[in-house]
Design a protein around this motif. Structure first.
Motif, PDB file in Angstrom:
ATOM      1  N   GLU A  62      -9.863 -14.420 -48.680  1.00  0.00           N
ATOM      2  CA  GLU A  62      -9.529 -13.131 -48.339  1.00  0.00           C
ATOM      3  C   GLU A  62      -9.569 -12.293 -49.694  1.00  0.00           C
ATOM      4  O   GLU A  62      -9.615 -12.576 -50.776  1.00  0.00           O
ATOM      5  CB  GLU A  62      -7.855 -13.667 -48.090  1.00  0.00           C
ATOM      6  CG  GLU A  62      -7.397 -14.061 -46.829  1.00  0.00           C
ATOM      7  CD  GLU A  62      -7.412 -13.930 -45.353  1.00  0.00           C
ATOM      8  OE1 GLU A  62      -6.995 -12.648 -46.013  1.00  0.00           O
ATOM      9  OE2 GLU A  62      -7.238 -14.864 -44.680  1.00  0.00           O
TER      10      GLU A  62
ATOM     11  N   THR B 233       3.293 -14.570 -43.084  1.00  0.00           N
ATOM     12  CA  THR B 233       2.075 -14.431 -43.908  1.00  0.00           C
ATOM     13  C   THR B 233       2.556 -14.666 -45.889  1.00  0.00           C
ATOM     14  O   THR B 233       3.950 -13.834 -45.557  1.00  0.00           O
ATOM     15  CB  THR B 233       1.665 -12.367 -44.120  1.00  0.00           C
ATOM     16  OG1 THR B 233       1.185 -12.493 -42.595  1.00  0.00           O
ATOM     17  CG2 THR B 233       0.644 -12.486 -45.053  1.00  0.00           C
TER      18      THR B 233
ATOM     19  N   ARG C 243      -1.325 -17.442 -43.524  1.00  0.00           N
ATOM     20  CA  ARG C 243      -2.212 -16.237 -44.246  1.00  0.00           C
ATOM     21  C   ARG C 243      -1.879 -15.766 -45.030  1.00  0.00           C
ATOM     22  O   ARG C 243      -1.093 -15.298 -45.755  1.00  0.00           O
ATOM     23  CB  ARG C 243      -2.284 -14.736 -43.030  1.00  0.00           C
ATOM     24  CG  ARG C 243      -2.696 -14.113 -43.892  1.00  0.00           C
ATOM     25  CD  ARG C 243      -3.978 -13.689 -43.309  1.00  0.00           C
ATOM     26  NE  ARG C 243      -5.054 -12.583 -43.999  1.00  0.00           N
ATOM     27  CZ  ARG C 243      -4.151 -11.032 -43.893  1.00  0.00           C
ATOM     28  NH1 ARG C 243      -3.466 -10.382 -43.561  1.00  0.00           N
ATOM     29  NH2 ARG C 243      -5.203 -10.198 -44.837  1.00  0.00           N
TER      30      ARG C 243
END
Length: 137
Positions: free
Chosen positions: A61, A20, A47
């Motif tokens: 996102e 992430t 991510r």
């Protein structure tokens, strides 16, 4: 302070172990470098969490106004802000349990290592994460 980025092995290990990336200053405009680099990292399997108080979302996102608003683990804090803003972002990052604080190519501030001293965060500055990912992974 005479700052040096971590070794290639440390950077490779960080990229291999991370999932992430919170991107401070991520734009929602596809022609911006922050968008293009983050999109490439997203395609590489990371991510991406946008951190920008002026947008609602980027790259599919939800965007957050600040790092402190994110309620999930962050591996890498990738900063696309001008160098003079790095100390402010580093102070915010110092309260988080991230693996690394990464300032993009051309972005550097001597105070950052001192601000993040005492955390376990690797400090990487003046290096493009997309280029490093292509080389080291």
């Amino acid at each position: 302070m005479n700052f040096q980025n971590p070794s290639k092995d440390k950077i490779k290990e960080l990229l291999d172990e991370s999932k992430t990336i919170a991107v401070v200053g991520l734009s929602d405009k596809p022609h911006r470098t922050s968008y293009q680099v983050s999109e490439a990292m997203q395609r590489a399997g990371y991510r991406i969490i946008p951190v920008n108080p002026t947008i609602q979302e980027s790259l599919g996102e939800q965007a957050y106004a600040s790092l402190e608003d994110i309620d999930e683990p962050i591996d890498i804090i990738n900063v696309f802000r001008r160098s003079e803003h790095l100390p402010e972002v580093a102070h915010e990052a110092s309260g988080l349990d991230a693996k690394a604080f990464w300032a993009q190519q051309g972005v550097f501030h001597n105070e950052v290592p001192d601000i993040l001293q005492g955390t376990d965060q690797l400090v990487i500055m003046d290096m493009c994460i997309k280029v490093a990912q292509a080389i080291y992974r």
